[in-house]
Design an enzyme around this catalytic site. Structure first.
Site, PDB file in Angstrom:
ATOM      1  N   GLU A  52       0.821  -1.214   0.000  1.00 45.07           N
ATOM      2  CA  GLU A  52       0.000   0.000   0.000  1.00 45.07           C
ATOM      3  C   GLU A  52       0.852   1.260   0.000  1.00 45.07           C
ATOM      4  O   GLU A  52       0.440   2.296  -0.536  1.00 45.07           O
ATOM      5  CB  GLU A  52      -0.970   0.026   1.178  1.00 45.07           C
ATOM      6  CG  GLU A  52      -2.127  -0.960   1.056  1.00 45.07           C
ATOM      7  CD  GLU A  52      -1.769  -2.349   1.571  1.00 45.07           C
ATOM      8  OE1 GLU A  52      -0.613  -2.563   2.006  1.00 45.07           O
ATOM      9  OE2 GLU A  52      -2.659  -3.238   1.543  1.00 45.07           O
ATOM     10  N   PHE A 114     -11.709  -7.366  13.925  1.00 40.61           N
ATOM     11  CA  PHE A 114     -10.599  -7.816  13.093  1.00 40.61           C
ATOM     12  C   PHE A 114     -10.288  -6.767  12.017  1.00 40.61           C
ATOM     13  O   PHE A 114     -11.181  -6.322  11.304  1.00 40.61           O
ATOM     14  CB  PHE A 114     -10.947  -9.159  12.429  1.00 40.61           C
ATOM     15  CG  PHE A 114      -9.864  -9.650  11.503  1.00 40.61           C
ATOM     16  CD1 PHE A 114      -8.603  -9.991  12.004  1.00 40.61           C
ATOM     17  CD2 PHE A 114     -10.096  -9.756  10.136  1.00 40.61           C
ATOM     18  CE1 PHE A 114      -7.606 -10.430  11.145  1.00 40.61           C
ATOM     19  CE2 PHE A 114      -9.101 -10.212   9.281  1.00 40.61           C
ATOM     20  CZ  PHE A 114      -7.846 -10.539   9.790  1.00 40.61           C
ATOM     21  N   GLN A 115      -9.050  -6.354  11.932  1.00 43.38           N
ATOM     22  CA  GLN A 115      -8.555  -5.368  10.976  1.00 43.38           C
ATOM     23  C   GLN A 115      -9.231  -4.009  11.095  1.00 43.38           C
ATOM     24  O   GLN A 115      -9.393  -3.284  10.111  1.00 43.38           O
ATOM     25  CB  GLN A 115      -8.648  -5.910   9.538  1.00 43.38           C
ATOM     26  CG  GLN A 115      -7.732  -7.116   9.359  1.00 43.38           C
ATOM     27  CD  GLN A 115      -7.434  -7.461   7.933  1.00 43.38           C
ATOM     28  OE1 GLN A 115      -8.283  -7.280   7.064  1.00 43.38           O
ATOM     29  NE2 GLN A 115      -6.244  -7.989   7.680  1.00 43.38           N
ATOM     30  N   LYS A 164     -17.844  -1.224   5.578  1.00 38.86           N
ATOM     31  CA  LYS A 164     -18.189  -2.325   4.669  1.00 38.86           C
ATOM     32  C   LYS A 164     -19.696  -2.377   4.418  1.00 38.86           C
ATOM     33  O   LYS A 164     -20.142  -2.627   3.285  1.00 38.86           O
ATOM     34  CB  LYS A 164     -17.691  -3.657   5.250  1.00 38.86           C
ATOM     35  CG  LYS A 164     -17.829  -4.806   4.266  1.00 38.86           C
ATOM     36  CD  LYS A 164     -17.050  -6.022   4.691  1.00 38.86           C
ATOM     37  CE  LYS A 164     -17.161  -7.122   3.637  1.00 38.86           C
ATOM     38  NZ  LYS A 164     -16.363  -8.305   3.955  1.00 38.86           N
ATOM     39  N   MET A 480      23.694   9.148   3.021  1.00 40.90           N
ATOM     40  CA  MET A 480      23.537  10.457   3.658  1.00 40.90           C
ATOM     41  C   MET A 480      23.774  10.370   5.158  1.00 40.90           C
ATOM     42  O   MET A 480      24.362  11.261   5.766  1.00 40.90           O
ATOM     43  CB  MET A 480      22.147  11.031   3.354  1.00 40.90           C
ATOM     44  CG  MET A 480      21.958  12.453   3.815  1.00 40.90           C
ATOM     45  SD  MET A 480      23.191  13.555   3.087  1.00 40.90           S
ATOM     46  CE  MET A 480      22.239  14.343   1.806  1.00 40.90           C
TER      47      MET A 480
HETATM   48  C1  LIG Z   1      11.761   5.943   5.674  1.00 38.64           C
HETATM   49  C2  LIG Z   1      13.021   6.607   6.078  1.00 38.64           C
HETATM   50  N1  LIG Z   1      13.833   6.031   6.990  1.00 38.64           N
HETATM   51  C3  LIG Z   1      14.990   6.630   7.337  1.00 38.64           C
HETATM   52  C4  LIG Z   1      15.351   7.819   6.792  1.00 38.64           C
HETATM   53  C5  LIG Z   1      16.665   8.488   7.206  1.00 38.64           C
HETATM   54  N2  LIG Z   1      17.566   8.571   6.061  1.00 38.64           N
HETATM   55  C6  LIG Z   1      17.719   9.668   5.309  1.00 38.64           C
HETATM   56  S1  LIG Z   1      18.777   9.474   4.027  1.00 38.64           S
HETATM   57  C7  LIG Z   1      19.078   7.890   4.482  1.00 38.64           C
HETATM   58  C8  LIG Z   1      20.060   7.053   3.695  1.00 38.64           C
HETATM   59  C9  LIG Z   1      19.597   6.788   2.316  1.00 38.64           C
HETATM   60  O1  LIG Z   1      20.444   5.809   1.781  1.00 38.64           O
HETATM   61  P1  LIG Z   1      20.421   5.427   0.265  1.00 38.64           P
HETATM   62  O2  LIG Z   1      19.037   5.177  -0.191  1.00 38.64           O
HETATM   63  O3  LIG Z   1      21.386   4.352   0.022  1.00 38.64           O
HETATM   64  O4  LIG Z   1      20.869   6.791  -0.443  1.00 38.64           O
HETATM   65  P2  LIG Z   1      22.252   7.566  -0.429  1.00 38.64           P
HETATM   66  O5  LIG Z   1      22.192   8.593   0.666  1.00 38.64           O
HETATM   67  O6  LIG Z   1      23.336   6.551  -0.201  1.00 38.64           O
HETATM   68  O7  LIG Z   1      22.334   8.201  -1.774  1.00 38.64           O
HETATM   69  C10 LIG Z   1      18.366   7.529   5.629  1.00 38.64           C
HETATM   70  C11 LIG Z   1      18.449   6.227   6.310  1.00 38.64           C
HETATM   71  C12 LIG Z   1      14.467   8.396   5.856  1.00 38.64           C
HETATM   72  N3  LIG Z   1      14.717   9.561   5.280  1.00 38.64           N
HETATM   73  N4  LIG Z   1      13.331   7.754   5.499  1.00 38.64           N
END
Ligand SMILES: Cc1ncc(C[n+]2csc(CCOP(=O)(O)OP(=O)(O)O)c2C)c(N)n1
Length: 586
Positions: A52, A114-115, A164, A480
């Protein structure tokens, strides 16, 4: 003549009435009645997603591509809660979207059936509006209202939760002649007095900037923006959400401001004496430390949502209105001033900004170990594929590089999750964008971390014939986060190594090429700088299936420039431990 039908039939009939052609969703018990008449609809195509969250992001991508609300559908409980992230995402980025969820039968509501999940309660703060429908007769009117609210004023997500029994009961189908929404009257036409005041301030300013946000994109006001910029000669900066609304190649374009913005764009806001904010919300990623942001600037703030104005930064001239109308009226007011001889003189300002542009251009160092530079990969992608494609980013370093190193020349060319910063956005949003605008090439630029959150939607792409292209910028890490560990945690890399491209090359978990092939896509890998172009061209030549390219890149590249978290924009770093010399510019 009215017609008797079930609530489920009237739901589908209502969707047809408002012109819905695509619904992204997954069935389940509570929403099952609606799936039955959907089977017969000749007008509404349902795309069966794998999650979803994917359905919600696909609806967002569709909305980006078409300007119309994207529609997603889920069952009650876990189906509905899986929509929470895309709803929050759409809310933060003002994406028009209608989510339809099944709810347990009305006598069961409140019994922990449920759900059962109180999805209206859960999503109250992250939707523009939501409805719980328990009476079959309310379905057509609610759908009409939901689409109106999602797409008018400041666009946003609207949730319609239908019990529903309401779906199963019978009633006459009555389409509302007119909508009665007391208290909901978005102001689109700005006040003339404020617009004239803004025009006067533009003429009087010595260092003005047009600070353009996603609201200008949503308002479809790119043409009006260009007219105003060219008429006044005021420099333009576009936020992450507004990339492409003003062409990168335009001489008045100064860049993207913000945490990873261009030095000239950040500097222009910091040193401005007038900021004309258009559909922008003074996000902390743009302002840096708010109390030191643009200390000398007077603020004109135009936004369709009055709640945005003076929320973060006091507006000297508040303008409530649709950005397209605001810009059109501003053009008229500026012209009238100019005819009376009132015209700004920004020569010295441009000298300063031009010096910043030439002293601190965008750039990156190529790795010296022969590995791929992620910036080079993304830059070449933009150059080889060109500005007519749509680029959909995930969240992280690759997102920032996609914002920095691809040239955007048209509104809507760059799609990303700005406000919420949602990993897993890219693949399903690219799917939705391709469905909404099938003639355009759509590239998802994703990180290896993000990609692993929603790549199951590649199955959807392959089966439904949605040939997106995915560039996985695979640095083997949550890049990042690793960058922050490098800068702020002494290089202690706690839990950021994903092992998707280990340096010893022994095991890749998963192997993205094989994974993509298992999903019915073409999988390619590129590991050497000299193969970048040929790999992109190969991906471009395949149009009957989705294509995934694993660009295995250097692990240590960092995003520059950078304004550290909680730091003043004055202290932007151009590269590690290298700050621009603002004084020297005078
Ligand atoms: C759902 C979610 N969980 C955690 C984060 C924190 N977060 C921001 S950037 C990042 C790393 C992203 O890694 P990747 O997709 O490999 O991209 P890169 O930065 O290496 O280009 C994380 C864990 C987020 N933004 N969204």
């Amino acid at each position: 003549m009215t017609e008797q039908m079930t609530g489920a039939q009237s739901l589908i009939r209502s969707l047809e009435h408002v012109g819905v052609d695509t619904v992204f969703g997954i069935p389940g018990g509570a929403i099952l009645p609606a799936y039955d008449p959907l089977y017969d609809s000749a007008k509404v195509r349902h795309i069966l997603m794998r999650h979803e969250q994917g359905a919600g992001h696909a609806a967002e991508g569709y909305a980006y591509a078409t300007g119309r609300p994207g529609v997603c559908m889920a069952t009650s409980g876990p189906g509905a809660t899986n929509l929470v992230t895309p709803l929050a995402d759409a809310h933060m980025d003002s994406v028009p979207m209608v989510a339809i969820t099944g709810q347990v039968a009305s006598p069961m509501i409140g019994t922990d059936a449920f759900q059962e999940a109180d999805i209206c309660g859960i999503t109250m703060p992250i939707t523009k509006h939501n409805f719980l429908v328990k009476d079959v007769r309310d379905i057509p009117r609610t759908i009409a209202e939901a689409f109106h609210i999602a797409s008018s004023g400041r666009p946003g997500p609207v949730l319609v939760d239908i019990s529903k029994d309401a779906l199963q009961n019978n009633a006459d189908f009555v389409w509302p002649e007119r909508l009665d929404l007391p208290g909901y009257r978005p102001v689109t036409k700005p006040h003339g007095k404020q617009v004239r005041e803004a025009a006067r301030m533009i003429a009087d300013a010595k260092r003005p900037v047009l600070y353009v946000g996603g609201g200008v994109l949503r308002a479809g006001a790119a043409a009006e923006l260009r007219v105003l910029a060219e008429l006044t000669g005021v420099p333009v900066v576009t936020t992450l959400m507004a990339r492409g609304v003003f062409p990168d190649s335009h001489p008045l374009y100064v860049g993207m401001p913000g945490m990873h913005g261009d030095v000239a764009a950040v500097g222009s806001l910091q040193q401005a004496d007038l900021i004309v904010a258009l559909g922008a919300r003074f996000d902390d990623r743009v302002t840096g430390r708010l109390d030191s942001f643009a200390p000398d600037a007077k603020i004109v703030h135009a936004d369709i949502d009055p709640a945005e104005i003076s929320k973060n930064r006091h507006a000297d001239v508040p303008i409530v209105g649709d950005c397209r109308e605001v810009l059109a009226d501003l053009v008229v007011a500026v012209r009238a001033d100019q005819e009376k001889g009132r015209q700004g003189d920004y020569g010295a300002w441009w000298d300063k900004l031009n010096k910043l542009r030439t002293t601190y251009p965008k750039g990156f160092d190529a790795p010296d170990d022969g590995t791929l530079s992620p910036q080079a990969v993304i830059q070449r992608l933009g150059q080889v594929v060109g500005p007519e494609a749509t680029y959909v980013a995930g969240v992280g370093q690759h997102q920032m590089w996609a914002a920095q190193f691809i040239d955007y020349e048209r509104p809507g060319a760059f799609v990303n999750s700005g406000g919420l910063g949602t990993m897993g956005f890219s693949v399903p949003a690219a799917l939705g964008a391709k469905v909404g605008d099938p003639d355009r090439v759509v590239w998802s630029v994703d990180g290896d971390g993000c990609f692993q959150m929603t790549n199951q939607e590649l199955a959807t792409c392959a089966i439904e014939g949605i040939p997106i292209k995915v560039a996985v910028v695979n640095n083997g890490n949550l890049g990042m986060v690793r960058q922050w560990q490098t800068l702020f945690y002494e290089g202690r890399y706690s839990n950021t190594d994903l092992q998707t491209s280990p340096l010893d090359e022994k095991v890749r978990i998963p192997d993205f090429v094989r994974l993509s092939e298992a999903y019915g896509c073409v999988g390619l890998r590129c590991e050497r700088p000299e193969d970048i172009d040929a790999t992109i061209e190969k991906a471009m030549s395949i149009n009957d299936r989705p294509v995934v390219v694993d660009f295995t890149v250097n692990h240590d590249a960092m995003v520059w420039p950078m304004v550290g978290p909680g730091v003043s924009n004055d202290n932007i770093q151009y590269a590690r431990d290298m700050a621009p010399n603002w004084e020297h510019q005078d």
